[in-house]
Design a protein around this motif. Structure first.
Motif, PDB file in Angstrom:
ATOM      1  N   ARG A 133      44.318  35.975  49.085  1.00 44.61           N
ATOM      2  CA  ARG A 133      45.120  36.684  48.087  1.00 44.61           C
ATOM      3  C   ARG A 133      46.251  35.803  47.581  1.00 44.61           C
ATOM      4  O   ARG A 133      46.590  35.828  46.393  1.00 44.61           O
ATOM      5  N   PRO A 164      38.882  40.925  37.960  1.00 38.47           N
ATOM      6  CA  PRO A 164      39.061  41.074  39.404  1.00 38.47           C
ATOM      7  C   PRO A 164      38.268  40.002  40.144  1.00 38.47           C
ATOM      8  O   PRO A 164      37.085  39.788  39.868  1.00 38.47           O
ATOM      9  N   ASP A 221      41.829  38.884  44.522  1.00 38.84           N
ATOM     10  CA  ASP A 221      42.255  40.276  44.642  1.00 38.84           C
ATOM     11  C   ASP A 221      41.655  40.943  45.874  1.00 38.84           C
ATOM     12  O   ASP A 221      42.202  41.925  46.378  1.00 38.84           O
ATOM     13  N   ASN A 240      45.574  47.666  43.883  1.00 34.79           N
ATOM     14  CA  ASN A 240      44.713  46.494  43.960  1.00 34.79           C
ATOM     15  C   ASN A 240      43.550  46.611  42.978  1.00 34.79           C
ATOM     16  O   ASN A 240      42.847  47.626  42.970  1.00 34.79           O
ATOM     17  N   ARG A 256      40.527  31.496  39.462  1.00 34.91           N
ATOM     18  CA  ARG A 256      41.646  32.332  39.020  1.00 34.91           C
ATOM     19  C   ARG A 256      42.252  31.815  37.729  1.00 34.91           C
ATOM     20  O   ARG A 256      42.638  32.609  36.853  1.00 34.91           O
TER      21      ARG A 256
END
Length: 317
Positions: free
Chosen positions: A190, A173, A195, A10, A167
């Protein structure tokens, strides 16, 4: 349950060197060293809330954190804080490794922190600010929807609308914040491109939170619609309804000027409400997700439940 495999590879966990990509929001009057260290010791990332600390109080909490945990942790710094230079110098002097910045442009302080080897995340409320974050050199972005408690963006964009937009705009991140209080929320965030998550209200109402017990007891009784975003002319803030909230709403209904609202707000309202437990005259900051929180638990139990819910939801899908 094999918790260690839930978040393999992750980006948020790897960036902060934590077990689970769960960050505890750095909330005013809630996020002292007891709460932050408990979150870090249970696999998340605890943050000290510098927004309610004088510089030397922050230093004391940093030093307590060093004694309370060997796990990664950080400090949240609202960039509009009047003693911002003193806070930043203390963070450097005390060798803090992680800083989350909010309430201002990341351009001025991110380079200062990065040059000193500090990992930086910045909180935004709209996707237009992504480029400023990238240009400033931040390591991660926290995208916070208006469901969250405390001060929010004016656009009133919800978390699950904001996350996909951010996004699309960045490969950094990405941490979702606002209205997240369960493992199911984490999985949903998610799925939309986050993330990791930053959780505020759930930790604000934990056993280790430094908020007053009276405030916690009042907040866990909140139902849908008991929090509202107000004071948009000054700095939008989500509050539980109480006497002070109704005074603000009446003043706004009658067309109060900005100066009149400032006079009504005065100083120390959040401290009075959250830290001192004045349910009538205090500013009671909490998120919409308070409607889902029915009891005050220790951080260890909160983290365990989040992970169990996340795994169950993932298995169901």
């Amino acid at each position: 349950m094999k918790k260690e495999k839930l978040f393999a590879n992750n980006p948020v966990s790897e960036l902060f060197k934590i077990e689970h990509p769960i960050i505890q929001g750095g909330m005013v009057w809630c996020s002292g060293w007891k709460l932050a260290s408990a979150v870090s010791n249970n696999g998340g990332l605890g943050l000290l809330g510098a927004g309610s600390m004088y510089p030397e109080v922050l230093r004391e909490h940093i030093q307590e954190m060093k004694r309370a945990t060997t796990k990664p942790w950080g400090v949240n710094v609202p960039l509009l804080y009047p003693d911002i230079e003193d806070l930043m110098n203390i963070i450097v002097e005390e060798d803090v490794k992680i800083v989350f910045t909010s309430a201002g442009s990341p351009a001025k302080w991110t380079p200062f922190l990065k040059e000193r080897g500090i990992t930086v995340a910045h909180v935004i409320a709209n996707s237009r600010l992504v480029k400023k974050c990238e240009d400033a050199g931040v390591d991660a972005i926290v995208a916070e929807g208006f469901e969250a408690g405390g001060h929010e963006g004016r656009e009133e964009t919800t978390t699950f609308t904001l996350i996909p937009l951010v996004r699309q705009a960045t490969r950094l991140p990405l941490i979702a914040a606002g209205g997240i209080g369960s493992g199911q929320h984490i999985l949903a965030a998610r799925a939309l491109g986050a993330d990791g998550v930053q959780i505020g209200s759930l930790f604000a109402l934990s056993l280790e939170s430094s908020a007053h017990q009276t405030f916690k007891d009042y907040a866990v009784k909140a139902k849908e619609g008991d929090t509202m975003l107000t004071l948009k002319q000054l700095a939008p803030v989500r509050l539980l309804k109480n006497h002070f909230y109704h005074l603000v709403e009446e003043a706004q209904r009658q067309g109060a000027s900005i100066d009149q609202l400032k006079e009504l707000l005065g100083r120390g309202r959040a401290k009075k409400g959250i830290f001192e437990g004045d349910l009538e005259e205090g500013e009671l900051e909490i998120g919409q997700v308070a409607a889902m929180i029915n009891e005050i638990k220790p951080v260890k139990e909160i983290m365990e439940k989040l992970l169990e819910e996340y795994q169950s939801a993932r298995a169901f899908i």
